[in-house]
Design a protein around this motif. Structure first.
Motif, PDB file in Angstrom:
ATOM      1  N   MET A   1      -3.471 -31.856  -4.581  1.00  0.00           N
ATOM      2  CA  MET A   1      -3.735 -30.632  -3.831  1.00  0.00           C
ATOM      3  C   MET A   1      -4.985 -29.949  -4.377  1.00  0.00           C
ATOM      4  O   MET A   1      -5.372 -30.165  -5.507  1.00  0.00           O
ATOM      5  CB  MET A   1      -2.537 -29.676  -3.920  1.00  0.00           C
ATOM      6  CG  MET A   1      -1.242 -30.267  -3.383  1.00  0.00           C
ATOM      7  SD  MET A   1      -1.335 -30.677  -1.637  1.00  0.00           S
ATOM      8  CE  MET A   1      -1.519 -29.047  -0.931  1.00  0.00           C
ATOM      9  N   ASN A   5      -6.828 -22.016  -4.016  1.00  0.00           N
ATOM     10  CA  ASN A   5      -6.164 -21.720  -2.760  1.00  0.00           C
ATOM     11  C   ASN A   5      -7.066 -20.926  -1.822  1.00  0.00           C
ATOM     12  O   ASN A   5      -6.584 -20.111  -1.038  1.00  0.00           O
ATOM     13  CB  ASN A   5      -4.866 -20.955  -3.029  1.00  0.00           C
ATOM     14  CG  ASN A   5      -3.759 -21.879  -3.482  1.00  0.00           C
ATOM     15  OD1 ASN A   5      -3.721 -23.045  -3.123  1.00  0.00           O
ATOM     16  ND2 ASN A   5      -2.879 -21.364  -4.308  1.00  0.00           N
ATOM     17  N   ARG A  68      -4.631 -27.147   7.477  1.00  0.00           N
ATOM     18  CA  ARG A  68      -3.847 -27.807   6.434  1.00  0.00           C
ATOM     19  C   ARG A  68      -4.660 -29.020   5.945  1.00  0.00           C
ATOM     20  O   ARG A  68      -4.332 -30.168   6.207  1.00  0.00           O
ATOM     21  CB  ARG A  68      -2.477 -28.218   6.974  1.00  0.00           C
ATOM     22  CG  ARG A  68      -1.617 -27.011   7.378  1.00  0.00           C
ATOM     23  CD  ARG A  68      -0.209 -27.419   7.748  1.00  0.00           C
ATOM     24  NE  ARG A  68       0.500 -28.032   6.639  1.00  0.00           N
ATOM     25  CZ  ARG A  68       1.125 -27.373   5.658  1.00  0.00           C
ATOM     26  NH1 ARG A  68       1.114 -26.044   5.650  1.00  0.00           N
ATOM     27  NH2 ARG A  68       1.759 -28.025   4.706  1.00  0.00           N
ATOM     28  N   SER A 100       2.047 -17.126  -1.534  1.00  0.00           N
ATOM     29  CA  SER A 100       3.423 -17.081  -1.043  1.00  0.00           C
ATOM     30  C   SER A 100       3.878 -15.646  -0.854  1.00  0.00           C
ATOM     31  O   SER A 100       3.502 -14.754  -1.621  1.00  0.00           O
ATOM     32  CB  SER A 100       4.362 -17.781  -2.029  1.00  0.00           C
ATOM     33  OG  SER A 100       3.972 -19.118  -2.220  1.00  0.00           O
ATOM     34  N   ASP A 135       0.672 -21.156  -5.866  1.00  0.00           N
ATOM     35  CA  ASP A 135       1.041 -22.452  -5.292  1.00  0.00           C
ATOM     36  C   ASP A 135       2.522 -22.554  -4.956  1.00  0.00           C
ATOM     37  O   ASP A 135       3.000 -23.649  -4.657  1.00  0.00           O
ATOM     38  CB  ASP A 135       0.704 -23.582  -6.280  1.00  0.00           C
ATOM     39  CG  ASP A 135      -0.786 -23.863  -6.354  1.00  0.00           C
ATOM     40  OD1 ASP A 135      -1.463 -23.709  -5.324  1.00  0.00           O
ATOM     41  OD2 ASP A 135      -1.262 -24.220  -7.431  1.00  0.00           O
ATOM     42  N   TRP A 137       4.355 -21.961  -2.516  1.00  0.00           N
ATOM     43  CA  TRP A 137       4.723 -22.427  -1.173  1.00  0.00           C
ATOM     44  C   TRP A 137       4.551 -23.920  -0.989  1.00  0.00           C
ATOM     45  O   TRP A 137       5.144 -24.522  -0.096  1.00  0.00           O
ATOM     46  CB  TRP A 137       3.880 -21.694  -0.131  1.00  0.00           C
ATOM     47  CG  TRP A 137       2.403 -21.792  -0.369  1.00  0.00           C
ATOM     48  CD1 TRP A 137       1.640 -20.971  -1.157  1.00  0.00           C
ATOM     49  CD2 TRP A 137       1.497 -22.754   0.166  1.00  0.00           C
ATOM     50  NE1 TRP A 137       0.323 -21.366  -1.153  1.00  0.00           N
ATOM     51  CE2 TRP A 137       0.199 -22.465  -0.350  1.00  0.00           C
ATOM     52  CE3 TRP A 137       1.647 -23.839   1.024  1.00  0.00           C
ATOM     53  CZ2 TRP A 137      -0.922 -23.211  -0.035  1.00  0.00           C
ATOM     54  CZ3 TRP A 137       0.519 -24.586   1.345  1.00  0.00           C
ATOM     55  CH2 TRP A 137      -0.737 -24.279   0.819  1.00  0.00           C
ATOM     56  N   ARG A 138       3.749 -24.558  -1.829  1.00  0.00           N
ATOM     57  CA  ARG A 138       3.355 -25.941  -1.581  1.00  0.00           C
ATOM     58  C   ARG A 138       4.525 -26.927  -1.661  1.00  0.00           C
ATOM     59  O   ARG A 138       4.662 -27.815  -0.807  1.00  0.00           O
ATOM     60  CB  ARG A 138       2.248 -26.357  -2.551  1.00  0.00           C
ATOM     61  CG  ARG A 138       0.955 -25.594  -2.339  1.00  0.00           C
ATOM     62  CD  ARG A 138      -0.182 -26.208  -3.137  1.00  0.00           C
ATOM     63  NE  ARG A 138      -1.408 -25.448  -3.013  1.00  0.00           N
ATOM     64  CZ  ARG A 138      -2.283 -25.572  -2.019  1.00  0.00           C
ATOM     65  NH1 ARG A 138      -2.042 -26.428  -1.046  1.00  0.00           N
ATOM     66  NH2 ARG A 138      -3.378 -24.838  -1.989  1.00  0.00           N
ATOM     67  N   GLN A 141       6.960 -26.723   1.311  1.00  0.00           N
ATOM     68  CA  GLN A 141       6.411 -27.274   2.544  1.00  0.00           C
ATOM     69  C   GLN A 141       6.287 -28.790   2.468  1.00  0.00           C
ATOM     70  O   GLN A 141       6.473 -29.482   3.477  1.00  0.00           O
ATOM     71  CB  GLN A 141       5.062 -26.617   2.844  1.00  0.00           C
ATOM     72  CG  GLN A 141       5.216 -25.129   3.147  1.00  0.00           C
ATOM     73  CD  GLN A 141       3.949 -24.480   3.651  1.00  0.00           C
ATOM     74  OE1 GLN A 141       2.932 -25.137   3.856  1.00  0.00           O
ATOM     75  NE2 GLN A 141       3.996 -23.170   3.856  1.00  0.00           N
ATOM     76  N   TRP A 148      -0.239 -32.175   4.660  1.00  0.00           N
ATOM     77  CA  TRP A 148      -1.518 -31.588   4.283  1.00  0.00           C
ATOM     78  C   TRP A 148      -2.484 -32.751   4.153  1.00  0.00           C
ATOM     79  O   TRP A 148      -2.208 -33.711   3.446  1.00  0.00           O
ATOM     80  CB  TRP A 148      -1.378 -30.842   2.959  1.00  0.00           C
ATOM     81  CG  TRP A 148      -2.613 -30.069   2.566  1.00  0.00           C
ATOM     82  CD1 TRP A 148      -3.772 -30.580   2.047  1.00  0.00           C
ATOM     83  CD2 TRP A 148      -2.802 -28.660   2.661  1.00  0.00           C
ATOM     84  NE1 TRP A 148      -4.674 -29.581   1.822  1.00  0.00           N
ATOM     85  CE2 TRP A 148      -4.105 -28.389   2.182  1.00  0.00           C
ATOM     86  CE3 TRP A 148      -1.995 -27.603   3.091  1.00  0.00           C
ATOM     87  CZ2 TRP A 148      -4.623 -27.092   2.126  1.00  0.00           C
ATOM     88  CZ3 TRP A 148      -2.512 -26.326   3.043  1.00  0.00           C
ATOM     89  CH2 TRP A 148      -3.806 -26.065   2.562  1.00  0.00           C
ATOM     90  N   ASN A 223      -0.598 -35.276   0.362  1.00  0.00           N
ATOM     91  CA  ASN A 223      -0.547 -34.335  -0.748  1.00  0.00           C
ATOM     92  C   ASN A 223       0.407 -34.834  -1.830  1.00  0.00           C
ATOM     93  O   ASN A 223       1.454 -35.413  -1.555  1.00  0.00           O
ATOM     94  CB  ASN A 223      -0.155 -32.934  -0.276  1.00  0.00           C
ATOM     95  CG  ASN A 223       0.916 -32.915   0.783  1.00  0.00           C
ATOM     96  OD1 ASN A 223       0.987 -33.799   1.628  1.00  0.00           O
ATOM     97  ND2 ASN A 223       1.761 -31.902   0.755  1.00  0.00           N
ATOM     98  N   ILE A 225       2.251 -33.585  -5.554  1.00  0.00           N
ATOM     99  CA  ILE A 225       2.579 -32.426  -6.384  1.00  0.00           C
ATOM    100  C   ILE A 225       3.393 -32.884  -7.592  1.00  0.00           C
ATOM    101  O   ILE A 225       4.414 -33.565  -7.438  1.00  0.00           O
ATOM    102  CB  ILE A 225       3.365 -31.365  -5.601  1.00  0.00           C
ATOM    103  CG1 ILE A 225       2.508 -30.819  -4.456  1.00  0.00           C
ATOM    104  CG2 ILE A 225       3.813 -30.233  -6.518  1.00  0.00           C
ATOM    105  CD1 ILE A 225       3.227 -29.781  -3.600  1.00  0.00           C
TER     106      ILE A 225
END
Length: 267
Positions: A1, A5, A68, A100, A135, A137-138, A141, A148, A223, A225
């Protein structure tokens, strides 16, 4: 990612804003009420996804596209070529960040001064110059299967491979838009052999990486994470390879990355 942001967002404004967006994008833009957002995308003539975004209707003649993945300036420049005589203005938000916010019902848009909040159910996605960059929210989602697209994955996948139908980002009952014939053919005649998956990786890999096995495509990562529990990613995988991974018969790439399937989303 991305390490920052900084939001990649484009405003479309003017008397023809909705009609123009409806003719270019894959969602049912003309049916979107003020104060709501929908998933949408922009395709090339071959039906490949150039961009995925949240499309929010802020007012009768004002839309926000929160990308996105991808670069907003490049997106706006490419889209500008299709404006012709439409009475629209495209502008890029250069200084806004993403963060967020508190829970807000899905698809609701709440604008308060400079801050715009998009409802995502368990949380909201905040956009604005005064938003605190975070971050949080990442991961939520990613686990919901919201793709993304890193730079390496743009202009590559067809909509079913990104599960855009499931997200309501594809309308089959509207007029023509770029790539519409390909979308309709895949839906009504079949032929899509690539789907979106949530996977766990044995080690960190750069987002957008193409993992290979035996000199052929194995897994296209979107993406990625890393969290305290595991390394998770969204990935596009062909159906036959996904079946082999599920059976643990062929689940390791040529460079030693072990892939496990956690979730699978259909078209």
């Amino acid at each position: 990612m991305p390490t920052s942001n900084l939001a990649q967002a484009v405003f479309i404004e003017g008397p023809d804003a909705v009609a123009f967006a409806h003719s270019q994008f894959t969602s049912q833009v003309s049916a979107l009420p003020n104060g709501q957002w929908q998933f949408s995308s922009w395709l090339d003539a071959q039906g490949r996804v150039r961009a995925v975004f949240h499309l929010a209707r802020l007012a009768e003649e004002r839309l926000l596209l929160l990308l996105r993945g991808g670069d907003a300036a490049s997106f706006a420049e490419a889209l500008q070529r299709f404006v012709f005589r439409s009475r629209v203005r495209l502008s890029v938000a250069n200084t806004s960040t993403l963060g967020s916010g508190a829970a807000l019902p899905m698809h609701i848009v709440d604008a308060d001064g400079d801050v715009i909040r998009l409802g995502c159910g368990s949380h909201s996605l905040q956009f604005g110059t005064d938003v605190v960059d975070d971050d949080a929210w990442r991961l939520a989602q990613l686990r919901a299967g919201w793709p993304w697209l890193p730079a390496d994955a743009l202009n590559e996948s067809l909509p079913p491979a990104l599960s855009l139908h499931r997200l309501g980002g594809i309308a089959l009952d509207k007029g023509c838009y770029p790539g519409q014939e390909i979308v309709a053919r895949l839906h009504y005649r079949g032929g899509n052999k690539r789907h979106l998956h949530r996977v766990e990786l044995s080690r960190a890999v750069a987002e957008g990486s193409m993992l290979r096995r035996g000199d052929r495509e194995f897994v296209r990562l979107l993406n990625v994470i890393s969290n305290e529990e595991r390394i998770e990613a969204l990935a596009v995988i062909t159906d036959d390879i996904a079946s082999s991974i599920m059976q643990s018969s062929e689940n390791t790439s040529d460079n030693g990355v072990v892939v496990q399937l956690l979730d699978t989303w259909s078209d």
